[in-house]
Design an enzyme around this catalytic site. Structure first.
Site, PDB file in Angstrom:
ATOM      1  N   GLY A   1      26.840  29.343  30.978  1.00 26.86           N
ATOM      2  CA  GLY A   1      25.659  30.119  31.366  1.00 26.86           C
ATOM      3  C   GLY A   1      24.357  29.389  31.098  1.00 26.86           C
TER       4      GLY A   1
ATOM      5  N   LYS B   1      31.338  32.159  44.783  1.00 25.02           N
ATOM      6  CA  LYS B   1      30.341  32.977  45.479  1.00 25.02           C
ATOM      7  C   LYS B   1      28.965  32.346  45.644  1.00 25.02           C
ATOM      8  CE  LYS B   1      32.333  37.382  44.222  1.00 25.02           C
ATOM      9  NZ  LYS B   1      32.198  38.560  43.371  1.00 25.02           N
TER      10      LYS B   1
ATOM     11  N   GLY C   1      32.153  26.386  33.684  1.00 27.37           N
ATOM     12  CA  GLY C   1      33.440  26.522  33.003  1.00 27.37           C
ATOM     13  C   GLY C   1      34.629  26.074  33.832  1.00 27.37           C
TER      14      GLY C   1
HETATM   15  P1  ADP Z   1      32.201  27.330  37.606  1.00 30.48           P
HETATM   16  O1  ADP Z   1      32.868  28.116  36.511  1.00 30.48           O
HETATM   17  O2  ADP Z   1      32.526  25.869  37.528  1.00 30.48           O
HETATM   18  O3  ADP Z   1      30.729  27.597  37.683  1.00 30.48           O
HETATM   19  P2  ADP Z   1      32.844  29.297  39.621  1.00 30.48           P
HETATM   20  O4  ADP Z   1      33.139  30.272  38.543  1.00 30.48           O
HETATM   21  O5  ADP Z   1      31.664  29.510  40.457  1.00 30.48           O
HETATM   22  O6  ADP Z   1      32.818  27.805  39.026  1.00 30.48           O
HETATM   23  O7  ADP Z   1      34.059  29.253  40.654  1.00 30.48           O
HETATM   24  C1  ADP Z   1      35.358  28.909  40.274  1.00 30.48           C
HETATM   25  C2  ADP Z   1      36.371  29.697  41.031  1.00 30.48           C
HETATM   26  O8  ADP Z   1      36.173  29.606  42.442  1.00 30.48           O
HETATM   27  C3  ADP Z   1      37.768  29.196  40.776  1.00 30.48           C
HETATM   28  O9  ADP Z   1      38.486  30.183  40.069  1.00 30.48           O
HETATM   29  C4  ADP Z   1      38.343  28.950  42.152  1.00 30.48           C
HETATM   30  O10 ADP Z   1      39.679  29.379  42.303  1.00 30.48           O
HETATM   31  C5  ADP Z   1      37.421  29.766  43.048  1.00 30.48           C
HETATM   32  N1  ADP Z   1      37.438  29.284  44.439  1.00 30.48           N
HETATM   33  C6  ADP Z   1      37.191  28.045  44.886  1.00 30.48           C
HETATM   34  N2  ADP Z   1      37.374  27.967  46.200  1.00 30.48           N
HETATM   35  C7  ADP Z   1      37.762  29.191  46.619  1.00 30.48           C
HETATM   36  C8  ADP Z   1      38.131  29.756  47.885  1.00 30.48           C
HETATM   37  N3  ADP Z   1      38.121  29.007  48.982  1.00 30.48           N
HETATM   38  N4  ADP Z   1      38.480  31.055  47.919  1.00 30.48           N
HETATM   39  C9  ADP Z   1      38.480  31.798  46.798  1.00 30.48           C
HETATM   40  N5  ADP Z   1      38.156  31.331  45.590  1.00 30.48           N
HETATM   41  C10 ADP Z   1      37.796  30.040  45.483  1.00 30.48           C
HETATM   42 MG    MG Z   2      33.448  30.179  36.450  1.00 34.19          MG
END
Ligand code: ADP
Ligand code: MG
Length: 396
Positions: A376, A200, A353
């Site tokens: 976080g 997001k 994460g």
């Molecule tokens: P991080 O934990 O590294 O900060 P986020 O929590 O922001 O990363 O996002 C990770 C999630 O985003 C993953 O579970 C992944 O499946 C999802 N994601 C990545 N690309 C897409 C997409 N095109 N549509 C839906 N979900 C997505």
């Molecule tokens: Mg995450």
């Protein structure tokens, strides 16, 4: 150095009792630690203190207890055992934190000893940074050491409390994390390429905003790309999108343009007709996403474009996968980017994460310069915020 607080190097701990807040919030299965990364991360400071002749009292939270008393499945005993196993040190554990039993165990700590207290969150007041909790904990040590980077963004009793009563300094992990994650904004080797993905825009807006202040190139992928597509006037089919954030996304694009920061958005995408393990991908250009398809990964042309940009980087910061990497058919974009970062002759810093999970999935962790242990907390630093735990420490 971007770290401005005193560390364990700056004080004399010989013969003293050191109360140290670590992040032993490890995953457990049937009472066994399934990932010991966080325990390992605390060892350099523990070892240093022990070699200096300090008696060490360790405390941490684990999981999310209710706070009404002991919950055996969230005991820190397995983490204490893991520490003993990894270091070969004699590590004692006491199944109490604030009571007489803990007090007695602490009073028996001699130079070189290591004692682990029970989960600090078995008492609700800890999370509120109640002064009674802080005073009690501070009474256990002559010096307080904060090395729990993963909770340094929380103003809780065991994180910030003791600093009000006894000299408080940082451990090596905290110092390295803060230094690494703030240096990229102070004085990065250039070109500095930032890669942001994940699901997001709304959860990463602070990160995007601050990175645009410092990066030369900003690569965008993952689910958040589709909100940027809307900002550019593309149709996104059934892709993840946040209509309320389109305007903010447009502002980010404008800000980047004004600052001369190059923004790379996907030029093609792997799309599917539904979200699931059995979904099949097909590649479409970014301005041609059909109404009934959702973007699941960046496409091959985009991979080539991103790999090229990463190749020339001297600093890379990466947070957020490029696609739904948990499903193998949509993991190619994340893998291509991960390999490019691993192969690039740059300082590579990874936070988040899921990003860390992706890098572990491709077995590339040892090819990165720094993988943050705090989700976080690392995001707050990258948003340009100060961490309360760090703020409370003595200035260098
Ligand atoms: P991080 O934990 O590294 O900060 P986020 O929590 O922001 O990363 O996002 C990770 C999630 O985003 C993953 O579970 C992944 O499946 C999802 N994601 C990545 N690309 C897409 C997409 N095109 N549509 C839906 N979900 C997505
Ligand atoms: Mg995450």
């Amino acid at each position: 150095m971007a770290f401005t607080k005193k560390t364990v190097r700056d004080i004399d701990v010989a013969g003293k009792r050191v109360l140290m807040r670590v992040d032993f919030n490890v995953p457990l299965k049937d009472g066994v630690v399934t990932d010991d990364t966080r325990v390992r991360a605390a060892i350099p400071t523990i070892k240093y203190l022990k070699e200096q002749g300090a008696g060490i009292i360790l405390m941490s939270h684990l999981g999310r207890p209710k706070g009404d008393g002991p919950e055996p499945e969230l005991s820190l005993r397995p983490a204490a055992e893991k520490l003993a196993e990894l270091t070969g040190y004699d590590v004692r554990f006491v199944d109490d934190t604030y009571g007489e039993k803990a007090e007695k165990a602490v009073s028996e700590v001699k130079p070189g000893d290591i004692l682990v207290l029970e989960n600090v969150r078995f008492l609700k007041a800890e999370k509120k940074n109640d002064p009674e909790v802080a005073k009690k904990l501070a009474s256990y040590g002559d010096v307080f050491v904060l090395d729990a980077f993963g909770t340094a963004h929380r103003a809780q009793g065991s994180v910030v409390g003791p600093a009000a009563y006894i000299p408080a300094v940082a451990g090596f992990l905290l110092e390295k994390e803060v230094d690494t994650l703030t240096s990229i904004f102070a004085d990065p080797a250039r070109p500095f390429v930032a890669i942001v993905g994940g699901s997001k825009v709304s959860s990463k807006i602070g990160v995007l905003d601050h990175l645009i202040d410092s990066a030369d190139t900003l690569i965008i992928g993952g689910g958040m790309a589709y909100t940027f597509f809307l900002a550019k006037g593309y149709a996104v089919g059934t892709s993840l999108k946040e209509e309320d954030w389109v305007e903010r996304a447009a502002e980010m694009l404008k800000k980047a343009e004004d600052k001369g920061v190059k923004i790379l958005l996907p030029v093609d995408n792997v799309v599917a007709d539904h979200f699931g393990e059995d979904a099949e991908g097909e590649v479409v250009d970014s301005d041609k996403i059909p109404d009934d398809r959702m973007g699941m990964d960046i496409g091959p042309k985009t991979c080539a474009l991103y790999v090229e940009a990463i190749k020339g980087a001297k600093t890379v910061f990466w947070n957020g996968p490029m696609g739904v990497f948990e499903m193998d058919q949509f993991a190619k974009g994340t893998e291509a980017v991960a390999r490019a970062v691993a192969d690039s002759d740059c300082t590579s810093i990874i936070g988040g994460g899921d990003s860390v999970a992706a890098i572990n999935k491709f077995d590339l962790a040892d090819k990165m310069s720094w993988i943050s242990t705090g989700g976080g907390a690392s995001m707050e630093l990258v948003e340009g915020k100060a961490l309360p735990g760090v703020e409370a420490l003595l200035d260098a």
